[in-house]
Design a protein around this motif. Structure first.
Motif, PDB file in Angstrom:
ATOM      1  N   PHE A   1     -51.679 -23.720 -48.178  1.00 37.58           N
ATOM      2  CA  PHE A   1     -50.881 -22.808 -47.366  1.00 37.58           C
ATOM      3  C   PHE A   1     -51.781 -21.680 -46.882  1.00 37.58           C
ATOM      4  O   PHE A   1     -52.535 -21.116 -47.669  1.00 37.58           O
ATOM      5  N   LEU A   2     -51.647 -21.321 -45.613  1.00 37.08           N
ATOM      6  CA  LEU A   2     -52.400 -20.179 -45.104  1.00 37.08           C
ATOM      7  C   LEU A   2     -51.410 -19.213 -44.473  1.00 37.08           C
ATOM      8  O   LEU A   2     -50.573 -19.613 -43.662  1.00 37.08           O
ATOM      9  N   PHE A   3     -51.480 -17.974 -44.880  1.00 35.88           N
ATOM     10  CA  PHE A   3     -50.553 -16.966 -44.369  1.00 35.88           C
ATOM     11  C   PHE A   3     -51.351 -15.835 -43.713  1.00 35.88           C
ATOM     12  O   PHE A   3     -52.302 -15.333 -44.310  1.00 35.88           O
ATOM     13  N   ASP A   4     -50.946 -15.415 -42.513  1.00 29.88           N
ATOM     14  CA  ASP A   4     -51.585 -14.245 -41.893  1.00 29.88           C
ATOM     15  C   ASP A   4     -50.537 -13.137 -41.762  1.00 29.88           C
ATOM     16  O   ASP A   4     -49.708 -13.172 -40.865  1.00 29.88           O
ATOM     17  N   GLU A   5     -50.595 -12.185 -42.662  1.00 28.86           N
ATOM     18  CA  GLU A   5     -49.677 -11.041 -42.678  1.00 28.86           C
ATOM     19  C   GLU A   5     -48.239 -11.468 -42.410  1.00 28.86           C
ATOM     20  O   GLU A   5     -47.611 -10.964 -41.477  1.00 28.86           O
TER      21      GLU A   5
END
Ligand code: ATP
Ligand code: MG
Length: 421
Positions: free
Chosen positions: A156-160
């Motif tokens: 999983f990649l989350f940007d703010e």
């Protein structure tokens, strides 16, 4: 699930400016890694290079043991959870979650099984027929994560993801993401510039400054054993106080009187000229509230209190101090670099809420000198960092998490098989 290894990653945009400047970082399988730093330090760029939305100028990006520099985003099987969750408004929750499976022409019975399994984990089974517009922000985020789960994404990649939400919802969502990540044990990289998110979510936190890594460590290690002024000033709220100091033998002379250093720290600063001593607000106390037995491990001093702030469970007092121009300039530059409020030559001290210390009056304070750090004002290096003690803090955090993930995923397998039976 997969590990993510970055070796000497560089990103230069068209104008030659290195947005990411030689980053080497290993993220373990199942780990929750936070990328944090002030605006423009390269967090999003790094994340986009992991997913494949941005070309890598040089270096190696290795996911699950395979070099992926030249692989298209869809062949990396990572899941980027965007801030607006990118849900299809005309589709039900069920179809939103099923979407990647439909694209892959997965047979209906398999789609049904995978969507229902994901919905169970995410506690969305009651809402499968609804449309996204009729869900709360938290539920929408779960749908977006459901899509990643059915795809069996490697990470999983989350940007703010929470930056647009109000404080209350942000708190709820933070807990939600932490709980789910632990439960799923899925490798996660999470970009934020929020202190609280960085400190509470990650197993380890990577602090970036101008495209370079400053320190990668557990939140506790960053807090207790920062490598330099930048990390020390960035982590902690209210921030660490930085006061000018000179050294004579094992004694630091500070605006609040002498601070006795132990042998290790005294040796580390011997022969130095002007220094910066770093003291966290909670190392102070109203001296009248400290037992005699404890007093001898610190120092007591008298100072005039400028302002007090009573917050119910705690209380802050602001104590101005004198500093040479060189130090004032350094602090001003540091606050700019940290993208923070200007660090002024006044200490913020945290004292017990029962303290009767008054504004505009002299008061006696006690300072616990055991944890103070001493920095080189020029290079910013923490001269008194105890690397061994720091490494131990991170090792403990990583071990704790591994245990939690093992327990949680054991529970998850149990849920699944009982659900299928
Ligand atoms: N397409 C682009 N072309 C040129 N420079 C860019 C481009 N995208 C980003 N940059 C520059 O690269 C640097 C890093 O940008 P990035 O978006 O990674 O920062 P960030 O850490 O995510 O910041 P923020 O917290 O503000 O989101 C910045 O100086 C930015 O101006
Ligand atoms: Mg960004």
């Amino acid at each position: 699930m997969a590990s993510i290894e970055m070796k000497d990653i560089v990103k230069q945009y068209g104008d030659g400016f290195p947005a990411v400047n030689g980053v080497s970082l290993d993220i373990a399988d199942g780990e929750f890694m936070i990328l944090v730093g002030p605006s423009g330090c390269g967090k999003s760029t790094l994340l986009r290079m992991i997913v494949g939305l941005e070309d890598i100028t040089s270096g190696d990006m290795v996911i699950g043991g395979t070099r992926v520099n030249d692989k298209a985003p869809r062949d990396r099987n990572l899941s980027m959870v965007f801030q607006n969750y990118a849900l299809y408004p005309h589709m039900s929750v069920y179809e939103n979650i099923a979407f990647p499976l439909r694209l892959a022409k997965t047979p209906d019975d398999q789609v049904d099984r995978l969507v229902k399994e994901a919905a169970d984990v995410l506690e969305l089974h009651e809402h499968l027929e609804r449309k996204p517009a009729n869900l709360s922000g938290g539920q929408r985020q779960r749908v977006a994560m459901g899509r990643a789960i059915v795809r069996q994404a490697e990470a999983f990649l989350f940007d703010e993801p929470l930056s647009n939400l109000d404080a209350k919802l942000r708190g709820q969502m933070r807990t939600e993401i932490a709980r789910l990540q632990r439960r799923l044990g899925i490798t996660t990289v999470y970009v934020t510039h929020d202190q609280t998110e960085a400190m509470t979510l990650g197993d380890r936190v990577c602090v970036l400054r101008k495209g370079s890594i400053q320190q990668v460590a557990s939140p506790r290690e960053l807090y207790e054993q920062p490598v330099n002024l930048f990390v020390a000033g960035f982590i902690g709220s209210p921030p660490m106080n930085f006061l000018p100091a000179t050294v004579q033998g094992s004694t630091l002379q500070t605006p609040f009187g002498p601070v006795e250093l132990d042998e290790r720290r005294a040796a580390a600063v011997a022969g130095r000229d002007l220094l910066l001593v770093g003291i966290r607000p909670e190392y102070f106390e109203d001296a009248s509230l400290v037992d005699e037995a404890k007093k001898h491990v610190g120092t007591t001093f008298t100072a005039k209190v400028d302002v007090t702030e009573w917050l119910g469970d705690q209380q802050y007092a602001y104590i101005p101090y004198e500093a040479p121009d060189q130090i004032r300039t350094r602090l001003r530059d540091l606050s700019k670099e940290l993208d923070s409020e200007e660090l002024r030559t006044q200490a913020i001290v945290s004292i017990d809420s029962t303290s009767r210390i008054r504004e505009g009056r002299e008061a006696e304070f006690w300072l616990d000198t055991r944890k103070v750090h001493v920095f080189d004002p020029e290079t910013g290096e923490n001269l008194t960092r105890d690397a061994e003690a720091g490494a131990e803090l991170t090792r403990m955090a990583v071990e704790d998490r591994e245990e939690q993930v093992a327990e949680a995923s054991g529970g998850l397998t149990g849920d699944r098989s009982s659900g299928a039976a």
